[in-house]
Design an enzyme around this catalytic site. Structure first.
Site, PDB file in Angstrom:
ATOM      1  CB  SER A   1      -0.869   0.013   1.252  1.00 50.10           C
ATOM      2  OG  SER A   1      -1.333   1.329   1.493  1.00 50.10           O
TER       3      SER A   1
ATOM      4  CG  HIS B   1      -3.723  -2.046  -1.287  1.00 46.72           C
ATOM      5  ND1 HIS B   1      -4.762  -2.932  -1.463  1.00 46.72           N
ATOM      6  CD2 HIS B   1      -4.108  -1.227  -0.272  1.00 46.72           C
ATOM      7  CE1 HIS B   1      -5.725  -2.660  -0.589  1.00 46.72           C
ATOM      8  NE2 HIS B   1      -5.357  -1.623   0.143  1.00 46.72           N
TER       9      HIS B   1
ATOM     10  CG  ASP C   1      -5.156   1.949   1.051  1.00 54.42           C
ATOM     11  OD1 ASP C   1      -6.020   1.053   1.090  1.00 54.42           O
ATOM     12  OD2 ASP C   1      -3.980   1.779   1.424  1.00 54.42           O
TER      13      ASP C   1
ATOM     14  CG  MET D   1      -8.872   6.335   2.438  1.00 56.30           C
ATOM     15  SD  MET D   1      -7.997   6.482   3.997  1.00 56.30           S
ATOM     16  CE  MET D   1      -7.079   4.929   4.006  1.00 56.30           C
TER      17      MET D   1
ATOM     18  CG  HIS E   1      -9.086  -0.953  -0.011  1.00 55.99           C
ATOM     19  ND1 HIS E   1      -8.409  -0.989   1.195  1.00 55.99           N
ATOM     20  CD2 HIS E   1     -10.394  -1.163   0.279  1.00 55.99           C
ATOM     21  CE1 HIS E   1      -9.288  -1.200   2.176  1.00 55.99           C
ATOM     22  NE2 HIS E   1     -10.485  -1.306   1.647  1.00 55.99           N
TER      23      HIS E   1
ATOM     24  CG  MET F   1     -11.442   2.068   2.448  1.00 62.59           C
ATOM     25  SD  MET F   1      -9.837   2.174   3.262  1.00 62.59           S
ATOM     26  CE  MET F   1      -8.793   2.355   1.822  1.00 62.59           C
TER      27      MET F   1
ATOM     28  CG  MET G   1     -11.038  -3.794   6.029  1.00 57.98           C
ATOM     29  SD  MET G   1      -9.661  -3.294   4.974  1.00 57.98           S
ATOM     30  CE  MET G   1      -8.740  -2.196   6.062  1.00 57.98           C
TER      31      MET G   1
ATOM     32  CG  ASP H   1      -5.644  -3.264   3.774  1.00 64.46           C
ATOM     33  OD1 ASP H   1      -4.598  -2.843   4.306  1.00 64.46           O
ATOM     34  OD2 ASP H   1      -6.370  -2.572   3.022  1.00 64.46           O
TER      35      ASP H   1
HETATM   36  C1  DX5 Z   1      -6.197   1.212   5.858  1.00 66.80           C
HETATM   37  C2  DX5 Z   1      -5.752   0.843   4.469  1.00 66.80           C
HETATM   38  C3  DX5 Z   1      -4.559  -0.012   4.446  1.00 66.80           C
HETATM   39  C4  DX5 Z   1      -3.327   0.622   5.052  1.00 66.80           C
HETATM   40  C5  DX5 Z   1      -2.381  -0.445   5.456  1.00 66.80           C
HETATM   41  O1  DX5 Z   1      -7.451   1.811   5.801  1.00 66.80           O
HETATM   42  O2  DX5 Z   1      -6.779   0.166   3.787  1.00 66.80           O
HETATM   43  O3  DX5 Z   1      -4.296  -0.462   3.121  1.00 66.80           O
HETATM   44  O4  DX5 Z   1      -2.679   1.465   4.182  1.00 66.80           O
HETATM   45  O5  DX5 Z   1      -1.321   0.163   6.136  1.00 66.80           O
HETATM   46  P1  DX5 Z   1      -0.508  -0.642   7.233  1.00 66.80           P
HETATM   47  O6  DX5 Z   1       0.119  -1.806   6.549  1.00 66.80           O
HETATM   48  O7  DX5 Z   1       0.461   0.350   7.726  1.00 66.80           O
HETATM   49  O8  DX5 Z   1      -1.500  -1.085   8.279  1.00 66.80           O
HETATM   50 ZN    ZN Z   2      -6.237  -0.822   1.879  1.00 64.66          ZN
END
Ligand code: DX5
Ligand code: ZN
Length: 221
Positions: A10, A34, A36, A38, A67, A69, A138, A174
């Site tokens: 990520s 990956h 993320d 948001m 991913h 969110m 998760m 994740d």
């Molecule tokens: C959290 C994300 C993850 C996050 C993982 O909401 O979906 O992908 O970046 O980061 P680490 O590996 O640091 O937990």
């Molecule tokens: Zn993620």
């Protein structure tokens, strides 16, 4: 022989001001990047809008695992597939019509995945098992990198693996994945691993990706 292991770093905790350089550090040893996404609504944090994410997806030298969110994800998920994501993950909690959205993602040639937050149980979503290419369980509350791995999610991972049975569905975890936690996740049935801070806070990110893969592959748990 154990399962085929995939490592999907990520970039959430990478340096956003020089993402190309950050991605280049790990692209030759990683299966996917990956991404993320948001929106500050579904989770209390913001990363990229669709335009910024699309330009990352288009430039990325390896396949992108998006991913999402974001709230009301049904329409935008299909746009992420169209923009070239290799895989698009929607959250069960944010999707109005899960079947239609999974189908829409696949219609653009992307893999379609369903994610569950820690409080969401797999038993409510078993009916989607023949519509997904991957489940994401998760192992932290979505929103931020660098949180502690929730080992109490391993029971959900085990039950999801049982549900998958012999289907060729990937099982991703994740949140909080590191050299310390990856083995219990493999032993519980995960085969696809997101790692953010473990990789990008390491002195040598590529070496960390290799080490995570090695630990997952040779796990004796
Ligand atoms: C959290 C994300 C993850 C996050 C993982 O909401 O979906 O992908 O970046 O980061 P680490 O590996 O640091 O937990
Ligand atoms: Zn993620």
């Amino acid at each position: 022989m154990g399962p085929h292991i995939r490592i999907t770093p990520s970039i959430l905790n990478a340096d956003f001001s020089q993402l190309d350089t950050e991605i280049a550090k790990i692209s030759s040893v990683s299966d996917f990047i990956h991404l993320d996404v948001m929106d500050n609504v579904f989770v209390p944090n913001f990363t990229f809008d669709f335009e910024a994410a699309s330009s990352i997806i288009k430039k990325c030298p390896i396949p992108v695992d998006s991913h999402l969110m974001v709230a009301s994800v049904d329409q935008i998920a299909i746009a992420y597939a169209e923009a070239g994501s290799a895989s698009v993950t929607i959250h069960a909690e944010a999707t109005r019509n899960i079947s239609a959205t999974l189908k829409g993602i696949k219609s653009h040639g992307a893999r379609a995945a369903l994610a569950l937050k820690p409080a969401t149980d797999i038993s409510d979503y078993e009916d989607f098992v023949d519509q997904v290419d991957m489940f994401l369980i998760m192992t932290v509350e979505p929103g931020f990198g660098g949180q502690k791995f929730m080992s109490e999610m391993m029971d959900k991972v085990t039950r999801t693996r049982k549900l998958i049975g012999s289907r060729p569905i990937w099982l991703q975890v994740d949140g909080g994945i590191s050299l310390e936690t990856i083995e219990i996740a493999v032993a519980s049935g995960a085969d696809t691993f997101v790692a953010g801070s473990a990789v990008f806070k390491a002195d040598d990110p590529a070496q960390m990706v290799n080490a995570l893969r090695e630990r997952a592959t040779t796990s004796k748990l």
